[in-house]
Design an enzyme around this catalytic site. Structure first.
Site, mmCIF file in Angstrom:
data_model
loop_
_atom_site.group_PDB
_atom_site.id
_atom_site.type_symbol
_atom_site.label_atom_id
_atom_site.label_comp_id
_atom_site.label_asym_id
_atom_site.label_seq_id
_atom_site.Cartn_x
_atom_site.Cartn_y
_atom_site.Cartn_z
ATOM 1 N N CYS A 1 -8.229 -2.025 5.557
ATOM 2 C CA CYS A 1 -9.172 -1.131 5.010
ATOM 3 C C CYS A 1 -8.367 -0.505 4.168
ATOM 4 O O CYS A 1 -9.103 -0.190 3.043
ATOM 5 C CB CYS A 1 -9.548 -0.026 6.100
ATOM 6 S SG CYS A 1 -10.873 -0.570 7.460
ATOM 7 N N HIS B 1 -15.089 -2.262 8.822
ATOM 8 C CA HIS B 1 -13.994 -2.384 9.617
ATOM 9 C C HIS B 1 -14.645 -2.762 11.200
ATOM 10 O O HIS B 1 -15.191 -2.014 12.018
ATOM 11 C CB HIS B 1 -13.466 -1.007 10.124
ATOM 12 C CG HIS B 1 -12.250 -1.218 11.011
ATOM 13 N ND1 HIS B 1 -11.055 -1.521 10.615
ATOM 14 C CD2 HIS B 1 -12.138 -1.267 12.285
ATOM 15 C CE1 HIS B 1 -10.333 -1.928 11.692
ATOM 16 N NE2 HIS B 1 -11.021 -1.353 12.839
ATOM 17 N N HIS C 1 -10.622 -11.092 10.514
ATOM 18 C CA HIS C 1 -10.339 -11.730 9.078
ATOM 19 C C HIS C 1 -10.471 -13.232 9.450
ATOM 20 O O HIS C 1 -10.066 -13.832 10.365
ATOM 21 C CB HIS C 1 -8.961 -11.427 8.530
ATOM 22 C CG HIS C 1 -7.938 -11.520 9.515
ATOM 23 N ND1 HIS C 1 -7.708 -10.357 10.550
ATOM 24 C CD2 HIS C 1 -6.880 -12.133 9.721
ATOM 25 C CE1 HIS C 1 -6.650 -10.567 11.003
ATOM 26 N NE2 HIS C 1 -6.183 -11.843 10.667
HETATM 27 P P1 5GP Z 1 -3.461 -12.777 11.876
HETATM 28 O O1 5GP Z 1 -2.051 -12.863 12.456
HETATM 29 O O2 5GP Z 1 -3.644 -11.249 12.273
HETATM 30 O O3 5GP Z 1 -4.614 -13.603 12.174
HETATM 31 O O4 5GP Z 1 -3.129 -12.455 10.433
HETATM 32 C C1 5GP Z 1 -2.853 -11.345 9.492
HETATM 33 C C2 5GP Z 1 -2.369 -12.013 8.411
HETATM 34 O O5 5GP Z 1 -2.474 -10.759 7.443
HETATM 35 C C3 5GP Z 1 -1.113 -12.465 8.473
HETATM 36 O O6 5GP Z 1 -1.133 -13.815 7.848
HETATM 37 C C4 5GP Z 1 -0.235 -11.623 7.409
HETATM 38 O O7 5GP Z 1 0.714 -12.428 6.631
HETATM 39 C C5 5GP Z 1 -1.350 -10.838 6.546
HETATM 40 N N1 5GP Z 1 -1.023 -9.550 6.104
HETATM 41 C C6 5GP Z 1 -0.492 -8.502 6.888
HETATM 42 N N2 5GP Z 1 -0.202 -7.610 6.204
HETATM 43 C C7 5GP Z 1 -0.839 -7.991 4.820
HETATM 44 C C8 5GP Z 1 -0.708 -7.206 3.728
HETATM 45 O O8 5GP Z 1 -0.274 -5.992 3.637
HETATM 46 N N3 5GP Z 1 -1.110 -7.658 2.633
HETATM 47 C C9 5GP Z 1 -1.590 -9.193 2.605
HETATM 48 N N4 5GP Z 1 -1.884 -9.600 1.462
HETATM 49 N N5 5GP Z 1 -1.547 -9.847 3.641
HETATM 50 C C10 5GP Z 1 -1.301 -9.295 4.877
HETATM 51 ZN ZN ZN Z 2 -9.798 -2.296 8.785
#
Ligand code: 5GP
Ligand code: ZN
Length: 114
Positions: free
Chosen positions: A7, A46, A100
């Protein structure tokens, strides 16, 4: 959600490399890329995880997939192929509680993921 990192990205409170944005979704480069092309596509609303998709917000899912298809073409990975990933909950490997979809491209993936 004031404490949600995605967010904050949507609200431009923290920087990110945004590659696409409209009134419903935003797409930005993953900060820790797992492939030469690694983009996250998220709804601006969200929604915590895929568990929270319902009849009211499910139109966002088709919009997200149409966006992914267009971005894959723009990024030049549509013909060779790519992976779309949604991690849901703890066992699914979800680390950010704002739904996401990962677009992973530029290299070949194997199956099963392990
Ligand atoms: P999940 O593991 O929840 O499926 O994926 C979360 C993704 O968000 C991870 O690949 C991580 O690298 C990415 N991520 C986490 N924090 C940030 C951020 O502050 N900026 C960006 N661009 N990506 C983020
Ligand atoms: Zn959010």
């Amino acid at each position: 959600m004031s404490d949600c990192i995605f967010c904050k990205i949507i609200n431009k409170e923290i920087p990110s490399e945004i590659i696409y944005e409209d009134d419903k979704v935003i797409a930005f480069k993953d900060v820790n890329p797992q492939s030469p092309i690694h983009v996250l596509v998220i709804p601006k609303e969200h929604i915590e995880s895929a568990n929270d998709i319902d009849d009211v917000n499910s139109n966002l899912i088709s919009h997200i997939f149409l966006t992914i298809k267009d971005l894959a073409k723009e990024l030049g990975i549509d013909r060779e192929g790519y992976r779309i990933v949604n991690n849901c909950g703890e066992f699914g490997g979800q680390t950010v509680s704002h739904m996401h979809f990962h677009i992973l491209g530029g290299r070949k993936f194997s199956w099963p993921p392990g």
